[in-house]
Design a protein around this motif. Structure first.
Motif, short mmCIF file in Angstrom:
data_model
loop_
_atom_site.label_atom_id
_atom_site.label_comp_id
_atom_site.label_asym_id
_atom_site.label_seq_id
_atom_site.Cartn_x
_atom_site.Cartn_y
_atom_site.Cartn_z
N PRO A 1 11.65 3.86 -2.42
CA PRO A 1 11.22 2.27 -1.83
C PRO A 1 11.14 1.53 -2.84
CG PRO A 1 10.20 3.77 -0.41
CD PRO A 1 10.83 4.56 -1.29
N PHE A 2 10.94 1.30 -4.20
CA PHE A 2 9.97 0.35 -5.12
C PHE A 2 9.43 -0.53 -4.55
CE2 PHE A 2 9.46 -2.53 -8.54
CZ PHE A 2 7.92 -1.74 -8.80
N THR B 1 -2.88 1.13 -0.23
CA THR B 1 -2.62 2.62 -0.08
C THR B 1 -1.38 3.28 0.50
OG1 THR B 1 -4.63 3.17 0.56
CG2 THR B 1 -3.04 4.85 0.57
N LEU B 2 -0.56 2.51 1.38
CA LEU B 2 1.12 2.83 1.57
C LEU B 2 1.54 2.30 1.29
CD1 LEU B 2 0.13 1.54 5.33
CD2 LEU B 2 1.20 3.69 4.88
N GLY B 3 1.41 1.74 0.15
CA GLY B 3 2.74 0.40 -1.36
C GLY B 3 2.65 2.11 -1.69
N TRP C 1 5.62 4.57 -2.81
CA TRP C 1 6.30 5.05 -4.24
C TRP C 1 6.27 6.63 -4.45
CZ3 TRP C 1 3.47 0.96 -7.70
CH2 TRP C 1 4.31 -0.04 -7.52
N PHE C 2 5.03 6.86 -4.38
CA PHE C 2 5.56 9.05 -4.81
C PHE C 2 5.42 9.22 -3.68
CE2 PHE C 2 2.61 6.06 -7.25
CZ PHE C 2 3.04 6.13 -8.44
N LEU D 1 11.40 -3.55 4.24
CA LEU D 1 12.00 -3.02 3.14
C LEU D 1 12.34 -1.33 3.48
CD1 LEU D 1 11.27 -5.48 0.23
CD2 LEU D 1 13.69 -4.65 1.57
N SER D 2 10.54 -1.02 3.71
CA SER D 2 9.89 0.25 3.84
C SER D 2 11.25 1.65 4.53
CB SER D 2 8.89 0.48 3.72
OG SER D 2 8.86 1.93 3.90
#
Length: 154
Positions: free
Chosen positions: A30-31, A78-80, A84-85, A126-127
């Motif tokens: 979820p970029f 950090t949640l962003g 991503w990872f 969105l996530s």
């Protein structure tokens, strides 16, 4: 130039190959959710610790909840990165970012002047809504096959 060298990408420009790899990486997670959550955390953490000058007027936004807004902003960033990872925990990260965005309204100067609040809220939504795609060959059903695996009678 042979067809074989074009198929393997030997003569592909470096930037084009890098962009293609980035697009492949971006499509597997979820970029945009992570990007919006990151962009939401920055103003929430930044605004309570800065002073702005409007002509001769100095506007200081330092509040007693400066530490709380810093913690909320850092957690959103950090949640962003987590979105991503470690996209497996995307639902948890989305719910946590929505809750932190809502908490930032009373704590961090209306959620970073509503800008950080909206970005974090959109990123969390969105996530939660993102779902991993299926490969092209697995997504297409076999021609002539019915839904339950039996062939139709015609």
């Amino acid at each position: 130039m042979s067809a074989e060298s074009m198929a393997t990408g030997q003569n592909e420009h470096f930037l084009r190959a890098l962009w293609r790899r980035f697009r492949d990486w971006r499509g597997q997670r979820p970029f945009w959710a992570g990007l919006f959550t990151l962009l939401g955390g920055v103003p929430i953490a930044y605004f309570p610790h800065t002073s702005m000058r409007l002509g001769d007027l100095t506007l200081s936004l330092a509040t007693t909840t400066g530490a709380g807004s810093l913690i909320i902003g850092v957690l959103l960033v950090t949640l962003g990165f987590t979105m991503w990872f470690h996209h497996i925990v995307r639902v948890f990260a989305g719910v946590a970012s929505i809750l932190l965005a809502l908490i930032s309204l009373p704590i961090a100067n209306l959620g970073g002047f509503v800008v950080g609040f909206l970005f974090a809220l959109i990123g969390g939504a969105l996530s939660i809504a993102w779902a991993p795609g299926q490969p092209q060959d697995a997504a297409a059903p076999a021609p002539g096959a019915a839904e339950d695996g039996r062939h139709s009678a015609g």
